[in-house]
Design a protein around this motif. Structure first.
Motif, PDB file in Angstrom:
ATOM      1  N   VAL A  86      -3.390  -7.729  -9.295  1.00 40.82           N
ATOM      2  CA  VAL A  86      -2.699  -8.886  -8.722  1.00 40.82           C
ATOM      3  C   VAL A  86      -3.509  -9.476  -7.573  1.00 40.82           C
ATOM      4  O   VAL A  86      -3.739 -10.687  -7.512  1.00 40.82           O
ATOM      5  CB  VAL A  86      -1.282  -8.488  -8.241  1.00 40.82           C
ATOM      6  CG1 VAL A  86      -0.643  -9.633  -7.471  1.00 40.82           C
ATOM      7  CG2 VAL A  86      -0.406  -8.105  -9.429  1.00 40.82           C
ATOM      8  N   ARG A  92      -1.374 -10.863 -13.721  1.00 40.91           N
ATOM      9  CA  ARG A  92      -0.074 -10.533 -13.135  1.00 40.91           C
ATOM     10  C   ARG A  92       0.887  -9.984 -14.179  1.00 40.91           C
ATOM     11  O   ARG A  92       1.984  -9.553 -13.849  1.00 40.91           O
ATOM     12  CB  ARG A  92       0.538 -11.767 -12.478  1.00 40.91           C
ATOM     13  CG  ARG A  92      -0.206 -12.241 -11.233  1.00 40.91           C
ATOM     14  CD  ARG A  92       0.425 -13.507 -10.676  1.00 40.91           C
ATOM     15  NE  ARG A  92       1.829 -13.306 -10.376  1.00 40.91           N
ATOM     16  CZ  ARG A  92       2.683 -14.296 -10.122  1.00 40.91           C
ATOM     17  NH1 ARG A  92       2.267 -15.555 -10.140  1.00 40.91           N
ATOM     18  NH2 ARG A  92       3.948 -14.039  -9.851  1.00 40.91           N
ATOM     19  N   SER A 179       3.972  -5.784  -6.415  1.00 37.81           N
ATOM     20  CA  SER A 179       2.761  -5.727  -7.238  1.00 37.81           C
ATOM     21  C   SER A 179       2.727  -4.451  -8.074  1.00 37.81           C
ATOM     22  O   SER A 179       1.681  -4.100  -8.633  1.00 37.81           O
ATOM     23  CB  SER A 179       1.514  -5.800  -6.346  1.00 37.81           C
ATOM     24  OG  SER A 179       1.590  -4.858  -5.304  1.00 37.81           O
TER      25      SER A 179
END
Length: 319
Positions: A86, A92, A179
């Protein structure tokens, strides 16, 4: 990236979030994150190496410290791939099954670390209150069984709550607020009845963390009672000094852990930065600080780490 169409868990793709509002600085933010992870992994691996190679450290106290370092390494490495994907803008996306595996590892190591800290408290209790029986109680076989039991207890306890995620559908945003994957973060996106997961999650916290913390408190109550009976002031300070590192490790784990649980359950509408900040403290602070604390407070570990660093420097100069 969000979707309004319902999708089953097994076919779902989720999207991880970095530091909200600071996306253009992700590459710069990754530098201190990378340094912290390197410090944590290298420090804990250093302790593992020292305990394994130094015969003087083949004692129960240091075996439990090695267990603590192993769980810290696990906690450090579990989120590292998705975190830097990320921050470095590689990707992502994360598939549901990968997310659940990461979730399983993070929560398992977290619960296991709590159990190891309880075992270390019992170790200090026996060493101070029953010193003559210390070697006969904490045999290598018993220590190995404690480590395996701590890991299995944490892993098995998580199976029902994580397995149920496979039956959820997700009709809200598929954007996770961190994340890496956390159970509390995923269930807020489900459009199914999450009551079981919420209640079971709270039960896990109270039963596992609660019983562990209660056991630690009871152990220290007996330790304090025994220490106060020691006649000399120096003797009392010496006995308490052997517990200082462990007390710091307990606070370092439980304070962020409790803070993250409170934020997720009772501060859902607070700033996203608070959620992200607490989540990273929860995973990064214990692995980084535990080796520092034990190297500062434990002479044998400090000497071993210094010897290891000096030996590495001498080897690099020779090469």
């Amino acid at each position: 990236m969000a979707t309004s169409n319902a999708s089953s868990a097994l076919s779902s793709t989720f999207y991880l979030t970095g530091i909200p509002g600071y996306e253009e600085f992700h590459h710069w933010i990754s530098i201190p994150f990378c340094l912290l992870y390197l410090v944590g992994v290298m420090g804990n691996c250093g302790i593992l190496h020292i305990v394994r190679t130094d015969p003087r450290l083949h004692e129960p106290m240091y075996y439990f410290l090695a267990m603590l370092s192993l769980t810290d390494v696990g906690m450090s490495l579990s989120p590292v791939i998705t975190l830097f994907r990320v921050l470095w803008s590689i990707s992502r996306e994360i598939q549901f099954n990968v997310c659940v595996v990461q979730m399983f590892l993070i929560h398992t190591f977290s619960f296991t670390e709590s159990s190891v800290l309880l075992a270390m408290a019992l170790d200090r209790y026996v060493a101070i209150c029953h010193p003559l029986r210390y070697a006969t109680i904490f045999t290598p076989t018993l220590i190995a069984k404690i480590g395996i039991a701590a890991l299995l207890r944490s892993a098995i306890a998580l199976i029902p709550i994580l397995a149920r995620l496979a039956f959820f559908t997700f009709c809200h945003s598929h954007v996770l607020s961190h994340s890496y994957c956390l159970h509390q973060d995923m269930i807020r996106l489900a459009c199914a009845d999450t009551k079981f997961n919420v209640i079971y999650g709270l039960i896990l916290i109270f039963v596992l963390w609660g019983l562990d913390s209660l056991g630690i408190l009871v152990s220290y109550a007996f330790i304090l009672h025994a220490v106060l009976k020691i006649a000399s002031r120096e003797g009392r300070l010496k006995a308490l000094n052997t517990c200082a590192s462990h007390i710091c490790a307990v606070l370092i784990l439980y304070v962020p852990m409790i803070g993250l649980s409170i934020v997720h359950r009772f501060a859902k509408h607070s700033s996203p930065l608070i959620h992200v900040f607490m989540a990273h403290i929860y995973l990064m602070v214990p692995p980084v600080l535990n080796p520092v604390i034990y190297s500062v407070k434990t002479e044998q570990i400090r000497q071993g780490l210094l010897h290891l660093l000096l030996h590495s420097k001498i080897s690099s100069v020779v090469v």
